[in-house]
Design a protein around this motif. Structure first.
Motif, PDB file in Angstrom:
ATOM      1  N   ARG A  90      43.440  54.797  41.265  1.00  0.00           N
ATOM      2  CA  ARG A  90      44.338  55.929  41.535  1.00  0.00           C
ATOM      3  C   ARG A  90      43.881  57.065  40.643  1.00  0.00           C
ATOM      4  N   GLY A  91      43.994  58.306  41.131  1.00  0.00           N
ATOM      5  CA  GLY A  91      43.542  59.391  40.283  1.00  0.00           C
ATOM      6  C   GLY A  91      44.064  60.753  40.676  1.00  0.00           C
ATOM      7  N   VAL A  92      43.849  61.676  39.788  1.00  0.00           N
ATOM      8  CA  VAL A  92      44.166  63.084  39.998  1.00  0.00           C
ATOM      9  C   VAL A  92      42.925  63.858  39.570  1.00  0.00           C
ATOM     10  N   GLN A  93      42.577  64.888  40.346  1.00  0.00           N
ATOM     11  CA  GLN A  93      41.389  65.655  39.990  1.00  0.00           C
ATOM     12  C   GLN A  93      41.465  67.077  40.519  1.00  0.00           C
ATOM     13  N   ALA A  94      40.722  67.941  39.859  1.00  0.00           N
ATOM     14  CA  ALA A  94      40.506  69.302  40.341  1.00  0.00           C
ATOM     15  C   ALA A  94      39.282  69.252  41.251  1.00  0.00           C
ATOM     16  N   LEU A 152      37.758  59.301  32.751  1.00  0.00           N
ATOM     17  CA  LEU A 152      37.324  60.470  33.516  1.00  0.00           C
ATOM     18  C   LEU A 152      36.716  60.026  34.835  1.00  0.00           C
ATOM     19  N   ASN A 153      36.856  60.875  35.873  1.00  0.00           N
ATOM     20  CA  ASN A 153      36.170  60.596  37.124  1.00  0.00           C
ATOM     21  C   ASN A 153      35.373  61.818  37.551  1.00  0.00           C
ATOM     22  N   VAL A 154      34.313  61.558  38.276  1.00  0.00           N
ATOM     23  CA  VAL A 154      33.484  62.589  38.886  1.00  0.00           C
ATOM     24  C   VAL A 154      33.339  62.195  40.343  1.00  0.00           C
ATOM     25  N   SER A 155      33.488  63.165  41.255  1.00  0.00           N
ATOM     26  CA  SER A 155      33.380  62.836  42.672  1.00  0.00           C
ATOM     27  C   SER A 155      32.544  63.864  43.414  1.00  0.00           C
ATOM     28  N   ALA A 156      32.026  63.434  44.564  1.00  0.00           N
ATOM     29  CA  ALA A 156      31.290  64.310  45.466  1.00  0.00           C
ATOM     30  C   ALA A 156      31.486  63.782  46.876  1.00  0.00           C
ATOM     31  N   GLY A 194      34.392  67.180  42.356  1.00  0.00           N
ATOM     32  CA  GLY A 194      35.656  67.096  41.633  1.00  0.00           C
ATOM     33  C   GLY A 194      35.495  66.466  40.262  1.00  0.00           C
ATOM     34  N   LEU A 195      36.477  66.734  39.410  1.00  0.00           N
ATOM     35  CA  LEU A 195      36.511  66.180  38.060  1.00  0.00           C
ATOM     36  C   LEU A 195      37.969  65.926  37.704  1.00  0.00           C
ATOM     37  N   GLY A 196      38.263  64.750  37.159  1.00  0.00           N
ATOM     38  CA  GLY A 196      39.649  64.448  36.820  1.00  0.00           C
ATOM     39  C   GLY A 196      39.792  63.156  36.042  1.00  0.00           C
ATOM     40  N   LEU A 197      40.947  62.503  36.223  1.00  0.00           N
ATOM     41  CA  LEU A 197      41.256  61.225  35.576  1.00  0.00           C
ATOM     42  C   LEU A 197      41.615  60.197  36.637  1.00  0.00           C
ATOM     43  N   VAL A 253      34.392  53.637  32.558  1.00  0.00           N
ATOM     44  CA  VAL A 253      35.348  53.175  31.550  1.00  0.00           C
ATOM     45  C   VAL A 253      34.603  52.148  30.703  1.00  0.00           C
ATOM     46  N   ALA A 254      34.478  52.396  29.433  1.00  0.00           N
ATOM     47  CA  ALA A 254      33.672  51.530  28.577  1.00  0.00           C
ATOM     48  C   ALA A 254      34.192  50.096  28.551  1.00  0.00           C
ATOM     49  N   THR A 255      35.496  49.915  28.382  1.00  0.00           N
ATOM     50  CA  THR A 255      36.062  48.574  28.248  1.00  0.00           C
ATOM     51  C   THR A 255      37.440  48.520  28.889  1.00  0.00           C
TER      52      THR A 255
END
Length: 136
Positions: free
Chosen positions: A35-39, A80-84, A56-59, A109-111
């Motif tokens: 689940r996420g929110v992003q600009a 953090l998330n990155v999308s295209a 996009g970039l968000g959480l 996500v590291a861990t």
């Protein structure tokens, strides 16, 4: 998989907005959701057609549950998330569109801490075909 997006136009070719996205599925007997929110920024090569490219970039929050013997193990983490992606805005009414799109979202996500111990070096990459609503 799907999303809800709202935003506005900066020009005939560029729109910006915010987006809530979601995905849920089973992978190798493991229940997973993101689940996420992003600009997001959209670029429309033609001002009169609905085709666009998007970044996009968000959480995002990743949650995973799986069985280990008789026990169900659950772990979750936010990162953090990155999308295209690419898609097409199909008009439903004034300023409302149904939007099919193909997109990828990467959530490093590291861990992920879980009762069974840490899951290290987790990078969730989803390739999705989704249908969403756009308000613009």
């Amino acid at each position: 998989s799907g999303f809800v997006r709202a935003g506005g136009t900066l020009s005939d070719h560029v729109a910006v907005g915010g987006e809530l996205h979601f995905w849920q599925g089973s992978i190798e007997e493991s229940e997973v959701y993101v689940r996420g929110v992003q600009a997001v920024v959209h670029w429309y090569p033609s001002a009169s057609a609905g085709f666009f490219g998007q970044v996009g970039l968000g959480l995002s929050r990743i949650r995973n549950s799986f069985d280990v013997g008789e026990e169900t193990v659950r772990g979750a983490e936010t990162g953090l998330n990155v999308s295209a992606g690419v898609g097409w805005d199909v008009p439903l009414g004034k300023r409302i569109y149904i939007t099919p799109r193909v997109a990828s979202v990467v959530v490093p996500v590291a861990t992920i801490e879980s009762p069974a111990g840490p899951l290290d070096n987790v990078v969730s990459t989803l390739y999705r075909f989704e249908l969403g609503l756009t308000f613009r």
